[in-house]
Structure formats: structure tokens, C-alpha cells
Design a protein around this motif. Sequence first.
Motif, short mmCIF file in Angstrom:
data_model
loop_
_atom_site.label_atom_id
_atom_site.label_comp_id
_atom_site.label_asym_id
_atom_site.label_seq_id
_atom_site.Cartn_x
_atom_site.Cartn_y
_atom_site.Cartn_z
N ILE A 1 3.20 2.67 -3.06
CA ILE A 1 4.62 2.94 -3.20
C ILE A 1 5.14 2.60 -4.59
N TRP A 2 4.48 1.70 -5.29
CA TRP A 2 4.94 1.34 -6.64
C TRP A 2 4.19 2.11 -7.72
N GLY A 3 3.18 2.89 -7.33
CA GLY A 3 2.45 3.71 -8.29
C GLY A 3 1.95 2.93 -9.47
N THR A 4 2.22 3.43 -10.68
CA THR A 4 1.69 2.79 -11.89
C THR A 4 2.43 1.52 -12.24
N ASP B 1 0.85 -1.19 0.00
CA ASP B 1 0.00 0.00 0.00
C ASP B 1 0.89 1.25 0.00
N ASP B 2 0.30 2.40 0.29
CA ASP B 2 1.11 3.62 0.22
C ASP B 2 1.92 3.86 1.49
N LYS B 3 1.83 2.91 2.45
CA LYS B 3 2.60 3.06 3.70
C LYS B 3 3.65 1.95 3.82
N TRP B 4 4.03 1.34 2.74
CA TRP B 4 5.04 0.28 2.72
C TRP B 4 4.57 -1.02 3.38
N ASN B 5 3.26 -1.19 3.59
CA ASN B 5 2.77 -2.45 4.16
C ASN B 5 2.50 -3.43 3.04
N PRO B 6 2.99 -4.68 3.20
CA PRO B 6 2.66 -5.69 2.19
C PRO B 6 1.20 -6.11 2.32
N TYR C 1 5.55 7.30 -6.13
CA TYR C 1 6.93 7.14 -6.57
C TYR C 1 7.88 6.88 -5.40
N ALA C 2 7.29 6.58 -4.23
CA ALA C 2 8.11 6.41 -3.03
C ALA C 2 9.12 5.28 -3.20
N ALA C 3 8.66 4.12 -3.64
CA ALA C 3 9.56 2.97 -3.74
C ALA C 3 10.55 3.11 -4.89
N VAL C 4 10.15 3.89 -5.89
CA VAL C 4 11.06 4.11 -7.01
C VAL C 4 12.30 4.84 -6.49
#
Lengths: 527, 324
Positions: A512-515, A69-74, A271-274
Motif C-alpha cells: 500500500i505504500w509502494g516505493t 502488505d498490499d492488503k492493508w495488513n500490518p 499507491y493505495a495508501a497514498v
Amino acid sequence: MRQAIAAFITILAIASAVAAPATAQEPRRGGTLVMGQSTGTTSFNNAVGSGTGIMVPGAQIFASPVMHDDKWNPKPYLAESWELSPDSLSMTLHLRKDALFHDGTPVTSADVAFSILTIRDNHPFNTMLAPVERVDTPDAATAIIRLKHPHPALLYAMGPPLMPILPKHIYGDGRPIKTHPNNSKDVVGSGPFKLVEFKPGDQIVLERFDRFFIKDRPYLDRIILKTYPDSQTSILELEAGRLLLQPFFNRVLELDRAKTNPQLVITNEGYAAVGGINWLLFNNKRKPFDDVRVRQAFAYAIDRDFIVKALHKGLSKVATGPIHSGFPQYSPDVTKYSLNLKKAEELLDAAGLKKGPDGVRLKVTCDYYPGDEDGQKRLAEYMKPALKKIGIEVEVRAPADFAAWAKRMATKDFDISMDAAFAWGDPVIGVNRTYLSSNIRPLVFTNNAQYENPKVDELLDAAGREPDAAKRKALYGEFQKIVTADLPLFWLTELPYHTIYNKRVHNPPTTIWGTASPMLDVWLSEK
Amino acid sequence: MALILFAARRLFYAAILVIGVLVLSFLLIRLAPGDPVDTLAGQMGGMTEEIRAGLRSEYGLDQPTLVQLGIYLERFASGNLGYSYFFNLPVLSLILQRLPATLLLVLTALVVAVLSGTTLGVLASRRPNGLLSQFITVVSVIGYSAPVFWTGMLLIILFASVIPILPVSGMTAAAVSGGWLLDSVDVAHHLVLPAVSLAVVYLAQYSRLTRASMLDVLGSDYVRTARAKGLEERKVFFKHAFRNAMLPIITIVGLQFGNLLAGAIVVETVFNWPGLGRLAFDSVLRRDYPTLLGLLFFSSLLVIVANQLVDVCYRLADPRIKAS
């Protein structure tokens, strides 16, 4: 102030876009999402390749064990649940039993095992799964990943852009996987969309997979990816309403223009994880850059606030160190450098670089790679006036094309150069390579500063194996402290990646991975 | 018999030409710094040394250049154009995939340029000092001097922002097929701007050339004779003068076919037209040697074919020319 207003407007725009569906509209089935891409796709198999051209469509076609998700939770995806053994040496995945590939065959643990080993042996990010020793498959719905040592990055390496689950009965037929014909034709995955048309360099048509394992998803009937090598064309097409969503967009002028269009929304979420950062690379093995005082003098003479506010129109953010601020391992507790010309001159004097009669202390060349106007070229050009103030004359060497720049990096034929890299979910995957002394190689995007610090090597190694998140963060914190003091390179900005989309698009991907993650919740309204 | 000999000789020269083009371009492109594996590493966002070495040997890039050339020519002789590093496809199928788009663009531009160029030239030659003639001359000079990419960009600004009635990018709208009729209309719609930009330069040349050639022929003896015989002016103009004035145009069209292909590289890049030109542009940047060589081979083939066609047209226009 202007930046604050711009940020405020952006926040308002995002807030209204997010709030709208919740209050007014229910998600709707159907419709075609037209997406733009700047680099054409040549293959869909993200098990053996990386880059947005592969990852964005790849994440639609192939499903992965987990999502984030957008908080880095799997979050569960192909795996309903997972558990790590107490010694952190084996990860057990419990797979869904109802997942099907596009050709109707069920997804089993054999496919998962095959995919993980294929990625380990072929993916360009070789640190991602290097500790995987083997994958056991006690039954069709269980896969146990056995590790040589604890590997916390694994949870992110199992996400959509990095771990596509390939059908073993197709890709395991013995033909070499990198050039397998099914990488670009008759591609079979188990993701929400299947490939129906591929015209290289032109368009990709993906159609909803009706037997997708998550009920009532995706909402869209179709995704069409159009290639627009020129960013101005994408903006024109967005304004005309023909293009509905443009991911990975980093041209500042066009973003600024899109902001004023009432039908378009821009967001930097997703784009966080990018984790893209650009920096000024010093050739640490060449005089006078072997002297830390010289490198620091450069840092004190470069005004990163000016870069962000003026050159990037407030759309990027100052990068304070080697890890992107969107990462859980980010630490703000580092050596900071802000504009201080007096200090810069003192440092250069101390390093023995005295001003000549013409006011020049040093002449250097500065390289950059083409293709990222705002993140590379304009910053390389900015070095000239900025460093002139402390008596350094910069000659910007424009490269003919990417290969020409790559050659200069590989042969270490440079003084200073603009450079950038993406972190891809975990420091082990995308950060270590720039700082590990074992990764000084004749190749782009390696440790081209030729930085060697045994303490840093040790810290990165320990952090890579540390299963406890808090301890791990502390190790990376120390790493960031040391590297910002040693300054083998000087971080400038986090890359201004944005998604531009039409207001008709709801729930644009902001995880976090967006598109580069499956478009399950995206839907289109009439207006 | 003479014709067969003539054809055989022509074929022989063509083969030598093609091999020359291949060898020269093979050696030239290797002078550019960097190689495909470096670019691939960039596109992938990194790569390990093992993978890099693996790719190098897979593509044969670890061999000396002359050995690589030998291998390439040997494969070429057996009809194998090689494999594209980037598209993961045999070069031949890659080119065949893109060829129709380029042929459509180039031939449309050619037809537009020849038809309107000669028409304008003929019109201008009727009253060489008239207002219309002056106007055509001015327009031609402007059209001839403006670089193709500049014309293209101006057209994009005009038709994307000011009067947005024509698409400015790609060959088809982002949609699935709606049947051949709708698809053709869609392609034609997308074709307008690129074809016009490409045609403008050549149109200008052809109109200038037609005008000059017509003026030249109109002053010749046989035209004076025809007029003296009391032949109708319309017949003198079209049958006697125009037909003869066409000969230099045909020559130039044939000679310029290669230029037209080169122009297509620019136009296809500006208008994002998915043809051979853009493929060539991308292949240079990516150092995709096999694709680039395959493209050069095809272009030389196209130019040779165009020149043969010109010879045929020549004979149709001027019966005096024989197979000699």
C-alpha cells in the motif's frame, strides 16, 4: 473498449512480471537500482516533513515499527509484535532486540518514544499522532503508546513513510529538529540502506547496510536516486536503460509511450495508501456556489468518463467520493453524478440563474495549481467547453507558480479551482482536513471549500475514535453519502500515479505504500 | 599610488552596486504573490496553522518588509548570507556547492564561443562576399535568432532519440565515483550539449562582430600603410588587423558575461545541470528569498570580476590603454 484492452495489456504485463521470478529465476544479491524522482530531496527526516522527495529515501534509511502488505495488513518490522489494550487506549510494541542503527548502536524503546513524540509535535500531518498522550518504556524492548482516546489510524501512522525511528542520541541533542544538521548530512537510521552521498538537486546514493536486522535483505547493493524535474527526460532515461525505476509518475502521454516499450512495465499498484484524488473546488461562501443546486449542476455537466478515457487515456479512474477506492473505508453507496445536461440546466434555472440574451447564465474563473499537467491544468481547461454547454462561461486563470495559486486559496480569492489531496493511509490523516469545519484556514490543502456541516464534523470525529473496523467503515459510509449529496466540491479522478520500471527490476514495491516503503525484496537480473 | 586610488575607487563603486542589487531585488521579489511558507505547505501536502506561524516567525516573515530588509543587510554586513528554507543549509554553502558546475558550464561555453566565433569571423572577413562568408553569415543569423531553450531541446531530441551518443540530463551518470579520471570523462561527456547550446548564441554574435570589426580595420589607413610597406599579407592580417579588431570583441565579452549567466539559468533547467542557474529558477518558484538574494549577490560579484578581467585583457591587447 480501448480502455478495456489497455487494462488487459497492463494486467498481462504485471502478471508476467510477477510470474517471471517465481517460475524462472531466483532472487539475486547485488546491483544498483537507479530510481528517478521529480521533486528534489532537501531532507531525509520524514519525522518532520512529508512529500515523496523525503518519504521515498526516508523509508530506505529509517525503519519503522510496522510495515504493511498490499492488503492493508500490518507486518512486523522493528516491532516483532504489538497488542492493543481492550479499552483501545494503549498500544504495546514489542521491539526486536537485534536492530542496530547505522552507527552500530542498538535500537531501543527510548528511540521509539523519542521519535513518536517528535513526530507528534513536528510533523505537518498533525492529526496523525495528536491523540498520543505519552509513550512508556518499561524496558529497552517494550514501548507502550498511551492514547487520550481510541485512535485506529495509529496502525497506519506507524508505517514506513510516516514513522521513522530516529536515534535519540543524535536527534535528541537539543538542537531544533526541523533544521537539525543530520536531517540532510550524516543521516543515521536503522533501515536497510544508509546514506553515502547527497548532492541536492542531483543525486542521492544509498548503500546496503550490512548489519541490517533482517537476514539476507536487502538484495540490492545500492540505490541511486536521480532528480529529473522534467518527465520527458525520465522517459528518455528509462528507454535508454539508464534509469531503472520511476515511481510516482503521473504524466499520461509519457505513460502511454512507456506502455509500448517492450523493456518497460507500468503498474498502478503501490499507491493505495497514498490515495490521491483531484477535484473541482467550489467557493461555498461565494454566490452562487452557496446553492447546492448550482454545485450539482456543475457535476451533471462534467463528463468524468470523458476525462478518464480521453484526457487520461484510461490510466486514471473516476473518483466517486471523498475516499479513494483503494481504501478499506471506501463506500460505493453514494450520490452519483453522470453526464446529464438537461438536469444541469433545470437545476440552474431553479436556482435562478437564467440564460441571458447571449446564452450566458454565469461567468466564473477557474484556477489550478501548476506542476501536474494532466491532473490539474488540462482538467481546468476542460471545464471551459464542458460548462459552456449549460451556459457557464469559464475563464481559466493560469497561476504564475505554486505560491501564486496557494495565495489565492489562502485568501479564498477564487470561484472554482482544481485541487487535489492525498489521504496517506487513513481518512483521519488526509481526508478529514478537507471537510472539517474546524479546518477552514488561510492555507492550502485545508477546507478551502469552507464547507460546514455539523453532522459531518460529528461523523468524522466518531469514526476517528471508533476501534471496531466494521462500525468505523459504516460511519465513513454515512459521511461519504452526506458529502456526495452536499457536494462542497466535485471529485473528478483518482490520480493516475504509476511506477514505470525496467524488466530487469523484480518484485517492484506494490504494497500500500509502494516505493515509500523499504525496498527489501527488490532485486535486479542481468536482462 | 594612482593604481591604488584607482582600485579603491573601483571597489567603492562595486560595493555600491552590490548593495543596490541586493536592496532592489529584495523589494522586487516581495512583489510576487505568496511566500515560502505557502510553498513549503504545498510541498509537504499540508500544514497546521501553528507550524505555519512558527515557520513565519522563525524566518522573520512576520516582520514588516523594511524591517526584514534591515535585518538582512545587517546580517549581510557581518558576512552571513542567511539560511535556505528549503535545503536546510546555509545559503553560502549551498551556493559554493553549486558554483563549480555553473563556472564549468559558463566558462566552457565562453571559450567555445570566443574561439570559434572569432575564427569564423576572421575566415568570413577574408573574402567578405565569398561563399564561405555568406554561409557563415546565414548560420550566425540563425544561431543568434534561435532561443537558447529551443536549441537545447532540438539538441536533446537529436541526441536522445535519433543518434543517442550524448547524455541529455545531469552532470554525471547515475553511478558512484570511479576515480577522478573516469569522473572527469563522465562530466565532460555530459557537458557537451549544454555547453554547445549556451555557446551557439554567443558564437553567432562574436563571429558577426569579428567579421564587421575585421572589415573595418582592414580598410583603415595603417593597414594600407603596412601593405604599402610591402609587409607580408599574413602579418598584416594577424598582427596589425586582428589584434586591433579584437578590442570590441573583448568589450562585448565582458559586457555579456552577465547575459551568459542568465542564459545558464535556461540551459541548466533544460539540461538538468545542477548549477546556480537551476537553483535560481527553483528558488524563484519556491520564494526562497535568502537563496535568491545570495545568488544575485554572487552573480553581481561574478560580473564585476569579469569586468575587471576585461580591463586587464584590454591593456594586454592595446598598450595605449593605461590605468587612467
